[in-house]
Every structure is written in C-alpha cells, then in structure tokens.
Scaffold this active site. Structure first.
Site, PDB file in Angstrom:
ATOM      1  N   SER A  26       0.829  -1.192   0.000  1.00 31.99           N
ATOM      2  CA  SER A  26       0.000   0.000   0.000  1.00 31.99           C
ATOM      3  C   SER A  26       0.878   1.263   0.000  1.00 31.99           C
ATOM      4  O   SER A  26       1.707   1.431  -0.886  1.00 31.99           O
ATOM      5  CB  SER A  26      -0.943  -0.050   1.200  1.00 31.99           C
ATOM      6  OG  SER A  26      -2.002   0.859   1.084  1.00 31.99           O
ATOM      7  N   ASP A  55      -8.858  -4.269  -6.056  1.00 34.83           N
ATOM      8  CA  ASP A  55      -8.331  -3.755  -4.791  1.00 34.83           C
ATOM      9  C   ASP A  55      -9.104  -2.482  -4.455  1.00 34.83           C
ATOM     10  O   ASP A  55      -9.089  -1.518  -5.219  1.00 34.83           O
ATOM     11  CB  ASP A  55      -6.838  -3.454  -4.929  1.00 34.83           C
ATOM     12  CG  ASP A  55      -6.189  -3.089  -3.601  1.00 34.83           C
ATOM     13  OD1 ASP A  55      -6.821  -2.376  -2.799  1.00 34.83           O
ATOM     14  OD2 ASP A  55      -5.045  -3.507  -3.374  1.00 34.83           O
ATOM     15  N   HIS A  76      -7.511  -5.950  -0.545  1.00 33.50           N
ATOM     16  CA  HIS A  76      -6.395  -5.009  -0.549  1.00 33.50           C
ATOM     17  C   HIS A  76      -5.096  -5.773  -0.342  1.00 33.50           C
ATOM     18  O   HIS A  76      -4.850  -6.314   0.731  1.00 33.50           O
ATOM     19  CB  HIS A  76      -6.584  -3.974   0.554  1.00 33.50           C
ATOM     20  CG  HIS A  76      -5.507  -2.929   0.599  1.00 33.50           C
ATOM     21  ND1 HIS A  76      -5.013  -2.323  -0.534  1.00 33.50           N
ATOM     22  CD2 HIS A  76      -4.821  -2.390   1.642  1.00 33.50           C
ATOM     23  CE1 HIS A  76      -4.076  -1.452  -0.191  1.00 33.50           C
ATOM     24  NE2 HIS A  76      -3.943  -1.474   1.119  1.00 33.50           N
TER      25      HIS A  76
END
Length: 524
Positions: free
Chosen positions: A238, A465, A492
């Site tokens: 991320s 995602d 995610h």
C-alpha cells in the site's frame, strides 16, 4: 465523505539480479563497521549495533500486545537524527521487530517490511506474518524485519494529536456539512487538529517537519547498514510502495530487490488519490453485493439493482439519529460507513458486514462498531494506536495541501458518483482539511520516480483492490521499468495475505533468487 470531520480519512522472461548471491552478517552478529556506503557525518548511526531483546515492552496498544508474544520474535531500537540536516543534534528512535532466519547457514540478509498507511506499524505486521513466513524460503533465508516509521507505534517520540476521548467524540460527531456555516465549522475543527498535533507531539513543529517519507527512507538506509546488509531487500504494501520507490530514488545503488504490493499511484495528489480510491471501493462494494444477494440472509435483499438504495436506507438515518450501543457509545453515520469500508479490504470480513447491516436494520450497531473500531485500531480498553494520527500527519508533510474550494467540492461530488453507497445525499462540501492548515511545509510531492539503474522491481496489483486501484500498480510498474504481476481478486494487497500459491511463489522466487515472473503473469 461529507460528514463534519474531514481530517481522518477513511497501501521479459526471468532475470537473475547480480547482487543476489552476496550474503551479509549472520543474524547473531551486529556490525562493528557500517555496511555499504555511508553519507558523510552519519557514521555513528550507520555503524550502530542493535540490542535485540524481548518484544513485549515495546507494545503500545492492544494489537501490539497480542502480536508481540509470538515465538522467536526479537525487538530493538534504532537511533537516528531528528533532522538529517543536524546529525549532531537531537536524536529519536525507530522501533524494530525481527524473526531471525531459520536456516542461518543459508541466510541472504534481512527482508525489511512496511505495511503502509501511512502510519501503519511494521512491527505488528511483521509479527502477525512471521509464523506464515517462517514456513517458507523467506523465513529460512532472511531475517524478517518490520519497523515502525518515525513518530509511529513503538518509535519515540510518537505523533500525538487527540486524546482517546477526543477520538471517540470526533467519531461520534456526524454533523452533516450542508451550508457555509458548517464549512467554516469544519475548517475550524481542522485548524484545531493541526494545532494540537504541533502542541502535543514532542519536539513540536520540528518533529512534524521531519516526519515524512523523505526522512523515513533515510532511516531505512541507516537500518539497512545496522542490520549488516550492503543492499536493501524490501517488501512494501500500500503506502509502503511509496516508501520503496522513494528509497530507490534516494539510494538507487543500495537496492537489492523491491516487491511492491498494492501500489499508490506516484503521480496522484491527495484529492486525485481519494477519487481513485472511491472508484476502487465502489467496484469492490459491487462485488460484495454480488456475493450478498446470492444468500438467503442478505441484508441488502435479493436484487443487486436496488442494493445501494437499501444500503443508504440503512445508514443515512444515522446522520440524524445515531444508534446507542449497550455500552453507551453511539454508532454514527461515519462509523457505519467506515465499518463498511473496513470490511471491503478483505472478503473474509464480508459475512461480518452482512451481519452488521442486518443488525442495523433492527436498530443494533455492535457489529458495525466493532468493524469501525478495528479500522481505527481502538482496543477494548478504549485506547487508540497512533495509526490514524500518523496517517494525517505524514500525508500533510508528504504532499502539497489542496486549498482550492472549487476543486475540493468537485472531488467530493466525483467521490459520491464513483462510490454511490457512500453518498450521504447531501450537497458536496468545499471544506479544507487539516493539511491546509498544517504548521510546517511539505517535504515531498507526487511525481514519476527517477530510478535509473536499480534492479527490476516486482509490482503486484489486484484487479479489485478497493484501497489502491489496479491501474495504480500498472502505472508504477511502468514508471519503475519493473514487472507487473496481476492478481484476480477483490481485496487489498495479495502477497502472503490472499492465500494464493501463484502470487506467493512468484514473490518468494523474486525475493530469494531474483527471478521475475514471465511478462503478463496473472494469478487468482
């Protein structure tokens, strides 16, 4: 998106890298001299020996307390300068956690992890993943190392903006912004938040000014040397992908391998990123609906065409009348939508979301509040981790503030259009967030990374995602001249978390041997 509080926002063929064969110090040996290149004046930091010991004293919240009791975990503190412009001045520390390699004779080095956020705890994430990692070649060949970025978690000092009681009150305040007075009110709150961060965080504005990714990657290079590695092997999830690309820009000659999963688009500013994220959450909510309407107990009924309306019918009344819980807390509209967003991060949470929405239809909010508490990292004792405050503080120093009210209002409207389930049915607001009132200047800005000369990176991107849309990974892989690995899924990030053998084997082969998956590889 339009509740009053806006400063807490709801990550060709096969190639062998030539440097992969070099091993570094064993897990039991601290370096007596710096490893690899050392910037002038920083020798004492790069050559420091880490004092590894018991992890439990490093726990600062409930999640850390639970994670740090794992078998074989060791923790330490890395000393770094508060300001790299003043290396002889004030120092701060960065919290570290490692699971040593289980096959030390075949050890390659350290695999350094960051989970994103920004503001997420790498120590907690490494502890949570350590058991699964230890059963793979990664666990055999690498020390698995997570760090809490400066100002976060076990690092000292920690960002401090709101008390636990103030966080609770902020979440409970779902006053809708539907007029000029409300915008002024919201901006006053945002100003107060920024001022409290400067007032309550140790070293004040100087700490806030040296908090961003620019400084985190310099800490990470000190860490690389203190771990005894001449080159860095890095796993970033991320927002951790931004840390990885910034490190590669700053220290291109020190990169061994970069696996970046759930990419942040390198060119998007905060508003553009938020709108793109709305599209991601909107798409993943659609996948949740497809799953839900196929069940007899779906809280949104049996027709996908009316599911968004049914969802809004459940949550919009909370704007005017929150649901009181048995413990006296109130489930606000913001908490209900945050709970939904949190559940979209993983399909494993979809049954809980469905259960929570069904309970809300009966006037009960306990399940949704538990999901929201999980997102905000609020423990059963009412204490919060530093993640949410870190997220705001780091983003405010990493990116230029967005101050154009017309642009803000347009982004609000586009957000609701791309994620209609999050549309509160109110006019878009032009209120500026805390970053517009931040007391220090930003130190970075979105841009295409200039990383000529680094080994090819492996970028993993998931088709659905919700938090970091698939196209961001495509864009980052292209910008890095790296390899894109596509995971067909709705969650995610994927590496070591999706339970997908294809993704995990490809990532492990890359990190251990430098083998990139074939161009166009798709898993899932």
């Amino acid at each position: 998106m339009r509740t009053r509080k806006r400063y807490l926002p709801v990550a060709v063929g096969l190639l062998l890298l030539s440097s992969l064969s070099a091993c570094s110090n064993s897990a039991d040996e601290g370096p007596t001299v710096p490893a690899g290149p050392v910037p002038e004046g920083l020798e004492k930091y790069y050559g420091q020996q880490l004092d590894w010991g018991e992890c439990r004293p490093y726990a600062t919240d409930t999640m850390a307390q639970q994670a740090f009791g794992g078998e074989g975990l060791e923790c330490a503190r890395l000393t770094v300068p508060l300001s790299y412009d003043e290396p002889q001045g004030t120092t701060i520390t960065v919290g570290l956690l490692r699971k040593p390699a289980t096959a030390p004779d075949d050890r390659i080095g350290s695999l350094v992890l960051n989970p994103g956020g920004p503001g997420g705890s790498g120590m907690v994430t490494a502890a949570q993943l350590s058991g699964a990692v230890s059963r793979t070649e990664l666990g055999k060949r690498f020390d698995f190392v997570g760090f809490d970025p400066r100002g976060v978690g076990a690092s000292e000092p920690v960002i401090d903006c709101l008390t636990d009681a103030e966080m609770d009150a902020d979440r409970a305040d779902a006053t809708a912004m539907d007029g000029v007075d409300d915008v002024a009110d919201a901006e006053r709150d945002a100003k107060e938040f920024a001022a409290k961060c400067a007032e309550r965080t140790k070293h004040g504005e100087k700490m806030l000014a040296n908090l961003g990714t620019r400084d985190v990657v310099r800490d990470m290079d000190v860490l690389r040397s203190a771990l005894g590695d001449e080159k860095l092997t890095y796993l970033g999830y991320s927002y951790g992908t931004r840390i990885g690309t910034t490190y590669a820009e700053t220290f291109p000659g020190n990169v061994r391998a970069l696996l970046l999963d759930g990419a942040v688009d390198p060119e998007q500013d905060m508003l553009e990123s938020l709108v793109a994220q709305a599209e991601g959450f909107g798409g993943t909510f659609g996948k949740f609906v497809e799953w839900c309407v196929g069940r007899d107990d779906c809280a949104l009924g049996g027709d996908a065409a009316t599911a968004v309306q049914k969802y809004q019918d459940l949550v919009r009344p909370l704007l005017d009348e929150p649901v009181t819980l048995p413990d006296g807390r109130e489930l606000s509209y913001g908490d209900a939508t945050t709970a939904t967003v949190a559940a979209l991060y993983s399909k494993q949470l979809w049954p809980s979301l469905n259960q929570g929405l069904a309970a809300l239809g009966k006037g009960e909010g306990t399940v949704l509040m538990a999901l929201a508490d999980m997102y905000y990292e609020r423990g059963p004792d009412g204490k919060y981790s530093s993640t949410q405050e870190g997220l705001v503080a780091i983003r405010c120093v990493d990116d230029p503030p967005v101050t154009d009210p017309d642009r803000i209002e347009a982004a609000q409207a586009e957000y609701a259009e791309k994620a209609p389930f999050l549309d509160a049915g109110l006019p878009p607001s032009s209120a500026r967030d805390a970053c517009a009132f931040w007391p220090v200047e930003h130190t970075s800005e979105p841009h295409l990374p200039d990383v000529d000369g680094i080994p090819p990176a492996l970028v993993v991107s998931t088709t659905n995602d919700p938090a970091t849309p698939y196209q961001a990974g495509v864009n980052l892989a292209k910008a890095l001249d790296g390899r894109l690995l596509t995971f067909e899924g709705a969650q995610h990030t994927a590496f070591l978390s999706a339970g997908d053998t294809c993704v995990d084997q490809a990532g492990i082969a890359y990190l251990v041997d430098g083998e990139l998956p074939p161009e166009g590889t798709r898993c899932g």
